[in-house]
Design a protein around this motif. Structure first.
Motif, PDB file in Angstrom:
ATOM      1  N   PHE A 129      42.970 -15.719 -34.564  1.00 25.92           N
ATOM      2  CA  PHE A 129      43.968 -14.726 -35.002  1.00 25.92           C
ATOM      3  C   PHE A 129      43.370 -13.771 -36.036  1.00 25.92           C
ATOM      4  O   PHE A 129      43.467 -12.544 -35.903  1.00 25.92           O
ATOM      5  CB  PHE A 129      45.189 -15.463 -35.579  1.00 25.92           C
ATOM      6  CG  PHE A 129      46.150 -14.551 -36.308  1.00 25.92           C
ATOM      7  CD1 PHE A 129      47.090 -13.810 -35.609  1.00 25.92           C
ATOM      8  CD2 PHE A 129      46.108 -14.422 -37.699  1.00 25.92           C
ATOM      9  CE1 PHE A 129      47.960 -12.954 -36.276  1.00 25.92           C
ATOM     10  CE2 PHE A 129      46.969 -13.576 -38.367  1.00 25.92           C
ATOM     11  CZ  PHE A 129      47.899 -12.840 -37.649  1.00 25.92           C
ATOM     12  N   THR A 130      42.722 -14.337 -37.067  1.00 26.94           N
ATOM     13  CA  THR A 130      42.211 -13.462 -38.138  1.00 26.94           C
ATOM     14  C   THR A 130      41.077 -12.563 -37.635  1.00 26.94           C
ATOM     15  O   THR A 130      41.020 -11.393 -37.998  1.00 26.94           O
ATOM     16  CB  THR A 130      41.732 -14.265 -39.372  1.00 26.94           C
ATOM     17  OG1 THR A 130      40.867 -15.291 -38.934  1.00 26.94           O
ATOM     18  CG2 THR A 130      42.868 -14.896 -40.123  1.00 26.94           C
ATOM     19  N   LEU A 190      40.874  -3.985 -37.760  1.00 32.88           N
ATOM     20  CA  LEU A 190      40.649  -3.276 -39.028  1.00 32.88           C
ATOM     21  C   LEU A 190      39.187  -2.868 -39.198  1.00 32.88           C
ATOM     22  O   LEU A 190      38.812  -2.361 -40.251  1.00 32.88           O
ATOM     23  CB  LEU A 190      41.042  -4.179 -40.213  1.00 32.88           C
ATOM     24  CG  LEU A 190      42.500  -4.605 -40.318  1.00 32.88           C
ATOM     25  CD1 LEU A 190      42.657  -5.694 -41.366  1.00 32.88           C
ATOM     26  CD2 LEU A 190      43.385  -3.414 -40.670  1.00 32.88           C
ATOM     27  N   ASN A 191      38.381  -3.103 -38.180  1.00 31.94           N
ATOM     28  CA  ASN A 191      36.933  -2.893 -38.261  1.00 31.94           C
ATOM     29  C   ASN A 191      36.361  -3.564 -39.511  1.00 31.94           C
ATOM     30  O   ASN A 191      35.655  -2.962 -40.308  1.00 31.94           O
ATOM     31  CB  ASN A 191      36.590  -1.391 -38.271  1.00 31.94           C
ATOM     32  CG  ASN A 191      35.097  -1.157 -38.178  1.00 31.94           C
ATOM     33  OD1 ASN A 191      34.370  -1.976 -37.622  1.00 31.94           O
ATOM     34  ND2 ASN A 191      34.634  -0.047 -38.739  1.00 31.94           N
ATOM     35  N   SER A 192      36.695  -4.839 -39.653  1.00 27.62           N
ATOM     36  CA  SER A 192      36.295  -5.562 -40.872  1.00 27.62           C
ATOM     37  C   SER A 192      35.650  -6.901 -40.562  1.00 27.62           C
ATOM     38  O   SER A 192      35.705  -7.819 -41.385  1.00 27.62           O
ATOM     39  CB  SER A 192      37.528  -5.782 -41.756  1.00 27.62           C
ATOM     40  OG  SER A 192      38.106  -4.566 -42.118  1.00 27.62           O
ATOM     41  N   ILE A 193      35.044  -7.036 -39.401  1.00 23.88           N
ATOM     42  CA  ILE A 193      34.413  -8.319 -39.058  1.00 23.88           C
ATOM     43  C   ILE A 193      33.105  -8.444 -39.838  1.00 23.88           C
ATOM     44  O   ILE A 193      32.256  -7.557 -39.779  1.00 23.88           O
ATOM     45  CB  ILE A 193      34.171  -8.413 -37.537  1.00 23.88           C
ATOM     46  CG1 ILE A 193      35.526  -8.496 -36.817  1.00 23.88           C
ATOM     47  CG2 ILE A 193      33.293  -9.614 -37.190  1.00 23.88           C
ATOM     48  CD1 ILE A 193      35.443  -8.484 -35.318  1.00 23.88           C
ATOM     49  N   ILE A 228      23.655 -10.246 -40.543  1.00 19.33           N
ATOM     50  CA  ILE A 228      23.474  -9.176 -39.550  1.00 19.33           C
ATOM     51  C   ILE A 228      24.780  -8.378 -39.410  1.00 19.33           C
ATOM     52  O   ILE A 228      24.755  -7.153 -39.235  1.00 19.33           O
ATOM     53  CB  ILE A 228      22.985  -9.738 -38.182  1.00 19.33           C
ATOM     54  CG1 ILE A 228      22.411  -8.612 -37.303  1.00 19.33           C
ATOM     55  CG2 ILE A 228      24.070 -10.434 -37.415  1.00 19.33           C
ATOM     56  CD1 ILE A 228      20.976  -8.322 -37.531  1.00 19.33           C
ATOM     57  N   ALA A 229      25.915  -9.079 -39.537  1.00 15.99           N
ATOM     58  CA  ALA A 229      27.210  -8.391 -39.442  1.00 15.99           C
ATOM     59  C   ALA A 229      27.407  -7.469 -40.650  1.00 15.99           C
ATOM     60  O   ALA A 229      27.850  -6.318 -40.517  1.00 15.99           O
ATOM     61  CB  ALA A 229      28.342  -9.409 -39.360  1.00 15.99           C
ATOM     62  N   ILE A 241      31.939  -3.455 -35.254  1.00 15.89           N
ATOM     63  CA  ILE A 241      31.863  -4.751 -34.562  1.00 15.89           C
ATOM     64  C   ILE A 241      33.261  -5.026 -34.014  1.00 15.89           C
ATOM     65  O   ILE A 241      34.253  -4.935 -34.746  1.00 15.89           O
ATOM     66  CB  ILE A 241      31.462  -5.892 -35.532  1.00 15.89           C
ATOM     67  CG1 ILE A 241      30.101  -5.592 -36.163  1.00 15.89           C
ATOM     68  CG2 ILE A 241      31.440  -7.235 -34.817  1.00 15.89           C
ATOM     69  CD1 ILE A 241      29.731  -6.548 -37.301  1.00 15.89           C
ATOM     70  N   ALA A 242      33.339  -5.322 -32.719  1.00 13.76           N
ATOM     71  CA  ALA A 242      34.650  -5.599 -32.114  1.00 13.76           C
ATOM     72  C   ALA A 242      34.806  -7.096 -31.896  1.00 13.76           C
ATOM     73  O   ALA A 242      33.827  -7.857 -31.943  1.00 13.76           O
ATOM     74  CB  ALA A 242      34.767  -4.862 -30.791  1.00 13.76           C
ATOM     75  N   ASN A 243      36.039  -7.502 -31.685  1.00 11.77           N
ATOM     76  CA  ASN A 243      36.291  -8.909 -31.351  1.00 11.77           C
ATOM     77  C   ASN A 243      37.024  -8.969 -30.014  1.00 11.77           C
ATOM     78  O   ASN A 243      37.976  -8.219 -29.788  1.00 11.77           O
ATOM     79  CB  ASN A 243      37.150  -9.571 -32.444  1.00 11.77           C
ATOM     80  CG  ASN A 243      37.603 -10.967 -32.048  1.00 11.77           C
ATOM     81  OD1 ASN A 243      38.756 -11.181 -31.708  1.00 11.77           O
ATOM     82  ND2 ASN A 243      36.699 -11.912 -32.084  1.00 11.77           N
ATOM     83  N   CYS A 244      36.543  -9.832 -29.135  1.00  6.47           N
ATOM     84  CA  CYS A 244      37.212 -10.017 -27.845  1.00  6.47           C
ATOM     85  C   CYS A 244      37.959 -11.348 -27.927  1.00  6.47           C
ATOM     86  O   CYS A 244      37.351 -12.413 -27.850  1.00  6.47           O
ATOM     87  CB  CYS A 244      36.174 -10.035 -26.719  1.00  6.47           C
ATOM     88  SG  CYS A 244      36.920 -10.231 -25.107  1.00  6.47           S
ATOM     89  N   HIS A 245      39.272 -11.262 -28.099  1.00  2.33           N
ATOM     90  CA  HIS A 245      40.056 -12.458 -28.416  1.00  2.33           C
ATOM     91  C   HIS A 245      40.198 -13.425 -27.242  1.00  2.33           C
ATOM     92  O   HIS A 245      40.609 -14.564 -27.424  1.00  2.33           O
ATOM     93  CB  HIS A 245      41.437 -12.053 -28.916  1.00  2.33           C
ATOM     94  CG  HIS A 245      42.280 -11.417 -27.863  1.00  2.33           C
ATOM     95  ND1 HIS A 245      42.194 -10.069 -27.594  1.00  2.33           N
ATOM     96  CD2 HIS A 245      43.171 -11.935 -26.996  1.00  2.33           C
ATOM     97  CE1 HIS A 245      43.032  -9.788 -26.609  1.00  2.33           C
ATOM     98  NE2 HIS A 245      43.624 -10.897 -26.230  1.00  2.33           N
ATOM     99  N   ASN A 246      39.865 -12.970 -26.024  1.00  3.84           N
ATOM    100  CA  ASN A 246      39.993 -13.898 -24.892  1.00  3.84           C
ATOM    101  C   ASN A 246      38.634 -14.214 -24.237  1.00  3.84           C
ATOM    102  O   ASN A 246      38.581 -14.657 -23.100  1.00  3.84           O
ATOM    103  CB  ASN A 246      40.992 -13.379 -23.859  1.00  3.84           C
ATOM    104  CG  ASN A 246      40.631 -11.994 -23.350  1.00  3.84           C
ATOM    105  OD1 ASN A 246      39.641 -11.419 -23.795  1.00  3.84           O
ATOM    106  ND2 ASN A 246      41.416 -11.472 -22.433  1.00  3.84           N
ATOM    107  N   ALA A 247      37.576 -13.985 -24.991  1.00  6.77           N
ATOM    108  CA  ALA A 247      36.252 -14.426 -24.535  1.00  6.77           C
ATOM    109  C   ALA A 247      35.984 -15.752 -25.229  1.00  6.77           C
ATOM    110  O   ALA A 247      35.497 -15.799 -26.359  1.00  6.77           O
ATOM    111  CB  ALA A 247      35.199 -13.396 -24.933  1.00  6.77           C
TER     112      ALA A 247
END
Lengths: 422, 234
Positions: free
Chosen positions: A197-198, A205-208, A240-241, A251-257
């Protein structure tokens, strides 16, 4: 107002603000994300080439299954290669990997698995070796997968479309716990679901600020621009992030990968792992302090990173206050027994004696929001919002566990003590 | 980065905080009301006891059923002690209720003295003076002892008074018994005991306590477990 009350009010206010912010962002972005996903669909024939690097150190028991899970990915075979880098294992990881690679390559009639070995130099050196090989092959994307993790077959094909946005240099997956067996691992399962979730919200928020070892995918060109992995206080995936963000990339997040990882099964191992993570976060935060409160870095600089530090500080302060009150209560009870002897406590229910202080009521609200977030995380991860025992274990025990490694990590940072990998 | 969202979240957080504060305030007011109701009930009980005493003067002790003091006085002490220890209760409200409670205690104490004199029984009551000011650890310890005794001897009446309470009746009591400023202080059988008193010391000072405990079942005066008050100074 006592210091204890002031601390409690501050913590509850900050906790509420942070959780409400996450929820507002989550619901606000729901519709927008759906529209974005429709735009980034890619035809199978146009999928790019990907090299998956699997750094190994003493992973003879799991490396073959990790390899098989990669070969089972729903991705064109000729566009996906796997590179196993044995980082000078003391066991027979290299032999096991060579044997498995030879057999699987033969089965497929393709030589897409390569195994190399090197003198032990740390995980980041194994990753960099893999990156160098992938760069010579000219693959467009590079992925990493820890050898104790297994990937869902649809993960890669779901992640690649995010790179249609040229600003995105890395995509992180949704990490889940592989086959939990004891209470500690169930707690971690709920925790990882909260993490899904977070991460999703931080992605919005482009905050990974961490691209986890298990199955983060990078645009190959990013390593040319910003350099390769560094030792980075044993948290190379976090550094690296930070560096990608520092260069102004996304950096994007793919929540269903989904990627499944083995988690520590004992408190000692968990403590060691989390101390390293927290220590790494603090040290990297110091190294990249220019991001903090810098409007150039948007939500990450102005809110997410400062909130993480404030949250850590308040968690420790609350834990210290809690321990103080427990010690005080035990001391009082012992003193009382020394005066009047032991008397069996007798309980009679009377609503008058239920604590109705403002902090108690707000703590209940905070708990309700926490349960909501845990439930949303579970729904994203498992497709079900049904209450489960891991949610209960997490809510009851996590607050007691986390201060253990938070305090140790802060202690190590304060005294400049190195935090080991294992 | 949209600052509007941060302000909206701040507004929601403040609204949640305000709601929590108002809910707490409402519930605490309900509690204060319940204390007031209990005090009213006790006041009525004492009035009834006084009437009963006046009737008693014209008849035998045998008619006293034992329900002279309401159980609520004991519960009230616990509630007041709890309210004092919690945040969110108006200190003015608690102070006012405490003054009322002290008056009710004095009235009950006097009434019981009269009944004991009339019926020739030995009183088993303790006047307990404590202080909430400063760090009176002995007062806390004395509270433990009195609470333990209260549980062991249901017929024991403990009348607890805050030494610093700005109430003329309590001040008169302090003057009357020459209570020293060093606390805690207990009055048992008309004698003042300074400083902390252990369970054994109190049992020695109140021999009737152990005697009555063994004959509670047969005693007319104590045929039912009358309650007493004790602010244990928690």
């Amino acid at each position: 107002m006592t210091f204890s009350s002031l601390l409690l009010y501050t913590s509850i206010f900050c906790g509420l603000y942070f959780q409400i912010f996450l929820l507002v962002t989550f619901f606000e972005a729901q519709g927008k994300e759906k529209r974005d996903r429709q735009l980034v669909q890619i035809k199978t024939s146009t999928l790019p080439t990907v090299s998956m690097i699997v750094p190994c150190w003493n992973e003879s028991k799991t490396v073959e299954n990790t390899l098989i899970s990669l070969l089972n990915l729903d991705y064109p075979k000729e566009k996906l290669s796997v590179l196993i880098v044995d980082d000078g294992s003391k066991d027979d990881t290299y032999a096991v990997a060579m044997q498995a690679a030879s057999r699987l390559n033969k089965q497929e009639g393709l030589a897409r698995i390569e195994v190399v070995t090197q003198k032990n130099g740390g995980k980041y050196t194994a990753l960099n070796r893999g990156i160098a090989i992938a760069q010579t092959k000219g693959t467009q994307f590079i992925g990493c997968l820890d050898a104790d993790s297994f990937v869902d077959k649809h993960a890669l094909v779901r992640m690649i479309p995010y790179f249609n946005n040229p600003e995105i240099m890395a995509v992180t997956p949704a990490m889940r716990v592989h086959e939990p067996k004891n209470i500690l691992q169930y707690i971690q399962r709920a925790e990882y679901n909260v993490g899904i979730f977070t991460k999703r919200v931080f992605g919005m928020l482009n905050s990974i600020y961490v691209t986890p070892g298990p199955f983060s995918i990078f645009r190959t060109s990013v390593f040319k621009q910003i350099g390769v992995f560094k030792e980075a206080h044993n948290t190379e995936d976090m550094e690296i992030a930070f560096r990608i963000q520092s260069f102004g990339h996304r950096i994007a997040n793919c929540h269903n990968a989904f990627v499944y990882t083995k988690t520590p099964e004992t408190i000692k191992k968990l403590h060691t792992q989390r101390t390293r993570w927290t220590y790494g976060f603090l040290k990297n935060a110091i190294d990249y302090k220019h991001i903090f409160f810098n409007k150039k870095y948007g939500h990450m600089g102005r809110f997410v990173l400062p909130a993480a530090i404030v949250g850590l500080a308040l968690s420790l302060a609350i834990a210290a206050d809690f321990i103080y009150h427990i010690v005080k209560s035990v001391t009082t009870t012992v003193h009382k027994i020394s005066i009047i002897g032991f008397t069996a406590p007798h309980f009679t229910f009377n609503w008058f004696f239920i604590n109705t202080e403002t902090t108690s009521i707000l703590a209940i609200v905070l708990l309700a929001i926490t349960i909501t977030i845990v439930t949303i995380g579970k729904y994203i991860a498992e497709g079900s919002a049904k209450p489960s025992r891991d949610m209960l274990y997490f809510i009851v025990f996590y607050g007691f566990l986390a201060p253990l490694w938070l305090s140790k990590a802060v202690y190590n940072v304060a005294l400049s003590r190195k935090t080991p990998w294992r | 980065m949209n600052p509007k969202k941060y302000l909206i979240v701040l507004a929601i957080t403040c609204a949640v905080f305000l709601t929590g504060f108002l809910a707490s305030n409402y519930l605490n007011n309900q509690k204060i009301d319940s204390i007031k109701n209990t005090e009213d009930q006790i006041s009525l009980d004492i009035l009834s006891s006084e009437a009963q005493y006046q009737l008693l003067e014209q008849s035998s002790c045998d008619i006293v059923t034992g329900s002279i003091l309401s159980d609520e006085l004991n519960t009230l002490a616990d509630k007041l002690s709890y309210a004092e220890s919690q945040e969110g209760f108006s200190s003015a409200d608690v102070q006012s209720l405490k003054e009322n409670y002290s008056l009710l205690e004095i009235k009950d104490y006097l009434l019981m003295q009269q009944i004991y004199n009339k019926c020739g029984a030995t009183p088993t009551s303790i006047l307990y003076f404590y202080s909430n000011k400063g760090n009176c650890t002995d007062c806390t310890d004395q509270g433990y002892v009195l609470t333990a005794l209260r549980q062991e001897y249901p017929e024991l009446r403990v009348y607890a008074f805050d030494y610093n309470l700005d109430l003329d009746a309590v001040k008169t009591l302090i003057t009357l018994y020459h209570i020293p400023s060093v606390l805690p202080a207990l009055v048992m059988n008309g004698k003042v005991y300074d400083g902390f008193q252990s369970i054994a010391q109190i049992q020695a000072a109140l021999p009737s306590l152990t005697l009555q405990a063994s004959s509670t079942a047969s005693s007319t005066m104590n045929s039912s477990p009358t309650s007493f008050s004790s602010n244990t100074n928690r």
